[in-house]
Design an enzyme around this catalytic site. Sequence first.
Site, PDB file in Angstrom:
ATOM      1  N   PRO A  89       1.621   9.374   4.967  1.00  0.00           N
ATOM      2  CA  PRO A  89       2.471   8.515   4.134  1.00  0.00           C
ATOM      3  C   PRO A  89       3.953   8.775   4.370  1.00  0.00           C
ATOM      4  CG  PRO A  89       1.267  10.136   2.791  1.00  0.00           C
ATOM      5  CD  PRO A  89       0.738  10.236   4.183  1.00  0.00           C
ATOM      6  N   GLU A 116      -3.637  18.242   2.704  1.00  0.00           N
ATOM      7  CA  GLU A 116      -2.203  17.920   2.645  1.00  0.00           C
ATOM      8  C   GLU A 116      -1.641  17.563   4.020  1.00  0.00           C
ATOM      9  OE1 GLU A 116      -0.695  17.400  -0.144  1.00  0.00           O
ATOM     10  OE2 GLU A 116      -2.515  18.022  -1.191  1.00  0.00           O
ATOM     11  N   ARG A 158      -6.937  -6.760  17.457  1.00  0.00           N
ATOM     12  CA  ARG A 158      -6.972  -8.226  17.463  1.00  0.00           C
ATOM     13  C   ARG A 158      -5.868  -8.834  18.335  1.00  0.00           C
ATOM     14  NH1 ARG A 158      -3.508 -10.714  13.879  1.00  0.00           N
ATOM     15  NH2 ARG A 158      -4.807 -12.510  13.347  1.00  0.00           N
ATOM     16  N   ASP A 173       0.912 -15.922  12.854  1.00  0.00           N
ATOM     17  CA  ASP A 173       0.691 -15.007  11.736  1.00  0.00           C
ATOM     18  C   ASP A 173       1.974 -14.666  11.000  1.00  0.00           C
ATOM     19  OD1 ASP A 173      -2.002 -14.568  11.928  1.00  0.00           O
ATOM     20  OD2 ASP A 173      -1.808 -12.881  13.308  1.00  0.00           O
TER      21      ASP A 173
HETATM   22  C1  LIG Z   1      -3.792  13.275   0.509  1.00  0.00           C
HETATM   23  S1  LIG Z   1      -2.986  12.722   1.938  1.00  0.00           S
HETATM   24  C2  LIG Z   1      -1.652  13.893   2.074  1.00  0.00           C
HETATM   25  C3  LIG Z   1      -0.415  13.398   1.456  1.00  0.00           C
HETATM   26  C4  LIG Z   1       0.757  14.364   1.580  1.00  0.00           C
HETATM   27  N1  LIG Z   1       0.638  15.413   0.628  1.00  0.00           N
HETATM   28  C5  LIG Z   1       2.046  13.603   1.316  1.00  0.00           C
HETATM   29  O1  LIG Z   1       2.407  13.428   0.172  1.00  0.00           O
HETATM   30  O2  LIG Z   1       2.670  13.128   2.297  1.00  0.00           O
HETATM   31  C6  LIG Z   1      -4.095  13.197   3.213  1.00  0.00           C
HETATM   32  C7  LIG Z   1      -4.008  12.417   4.494  1.00  0.00           C
HETATM   33  O3  LIG Z   1      -4.303  11.053   4.233  1.00  0.00           O
HETATM   34  C8  LIG Z   1      -3.631  10.235   5.178  1.00  0.00           C
HETATM   35  N2  LIG Z   1      -2.801   9.268   4.441  1.00  0.00           N
HETATM   36  C9  LIG Z   1      -2.651   9.208   3.095  1.00  0.00           C
HETATM   37  N3  LIG Z   1      -1.863   8.190   2.751  1.00  0.00           N
HETATM   38  C10 LIG Z   1      -1.492   7.576   3.892  1.00  0.00           C
HETATM   39  C11 LIG Z   1      -0.669   6.462   4.185  1.00  0.00           C
HETATM   40  N4  LIG Z   1      -0.046   5.771   3.226  1.00  0.00           N
HETATM   41  N5  LIG Z   1      -0.508   6.105   5.477  1.00  0.00           N
HETATM   42  C12 LIG Z   1      -1.124   6.791   6.460  1.00  0.00           C
HETATM   43  N6  LIG Z   1      -1.908   7.875   6.242  1.00  0.00           N
HETATM   44  C13 LIG Z   1      -2.100   8.256   4.977  1.00  0.00           C
HETATM   45  C14 LIG Z   1      -2.830  11.165   6.082  1.00  0.00           C
HETATM   46  O4  LIG Z   1      -3.635  11.443   7.224  1.00  0.00           O
HETATM   47  C15 LIG Z   1      -2.685  12.385   5.194  1.00  0.00           C
HETATM   48  O5  LIG Z   1      -2.435  13.547   5.940  1.00  0.00           O
END
Ligand SMILES: C[S@@+](CC[C@H](N)C(=O)[O-])C[C@H]1O[C@@H](n2cnc3c(N)ncnc32)[C@H](O)[C@@H]1O
Length: 255
Positions: A89, A116, A158, A173
């Site tokens: 994220p 995490e 796609r 699109d």
């Molecule tokens: C619980 S999340 C970790 C979030 C981290 N503590 C943070 O706040 O940035 C676990 C994993 O889910 C994935 N993930 C969660 N949200 C995501 C998003 N919005 N975009 C891409 N990957 C995501 C990533 O691989 C991340 O390492």
Amino acid sequence: MRVDIISIFPEYFAPLDVSLIGKARERGILDVRLHQLRDWAHDVHRTVDDTPYGGGPGMVMKPGPWGEAIDAVLATGPAEPPRIIVPTPSGVPFTQRLAMEYAAEPWLLFTPARYEGIDSRVMAEYGARTRVDEVGIGDYVLAGGEVAVLVMVEAVGRLLPGVLGNARSAVDDSFAPGAMENLLEGPVYTKPPEWRGHEVPEVLLSGHHGKIARWRRDEALRRTAGNRLDLLAALDPASLDEHDRRLLKELGFPS
Ligand SMILES: C[S@@+](CC[C@H](N)C(=O)[O-])C[C@H]1O[C@@H](n2cnc3c(N)ncnc32)[C@H](O)[C@@H]1O
């Protein structure tokens, strides 16, 4: 295109067998290879996580298994390594533009995490050898990166030549660079012309291509103004004609 995915839940990717992407795989347009990260964890519990340095809640994915897994995948391909995409994220936003950029790559490697996230040294290590992108699919937090990878593989897949029945679909699109850059696609309709008292806009039945194109652009502008002020603000003024400007003024957005 070759796509490798390393995850502790390879079974999460069953949807890639279905529909457009499934067909692209059957036809050899997309070669997806799944890998179980735990195959490179060597203790009896096949542990891939540990407590974070500096303290705090949650666990962090250990660099060791990731490094071995990525090395093993790289060893099975050409000398030119893949572009590595690390879902997080906290990454740069995944956009249609980025999807198009990825669609032009011969080989992508996705590293969806849990807990995490992955020890940052993994990204530093491979960032020195190839392009490593940390990418987020939206401003919310998922439990793991698998869904994010499904989103990205579908958006990229796609766009590969031969995957969509009609290549024009991608050009029209929402977000597509060109006439639709920073514009959302407007509403769409199919037969019958009347359903439960709701009629299809007459212009769409007129057969008049110019008027239909104009109507579609008006609806795209209306929808963008209604749903995405950020995109509206990013519209290139040079891309707006007189009619666009008049419509935006009517909608309360004088340029
Ligand atoms: C619980 S999340 C970790 C979030 C981290 N503590 C943070 O706040 O940035 C676990 C994993 O889910 C994935 N993930 C969660 N949200 C995501 C998003 N919005 N975009 C891409 N990957 C995501 C990533 O691989 C991340 O390492």
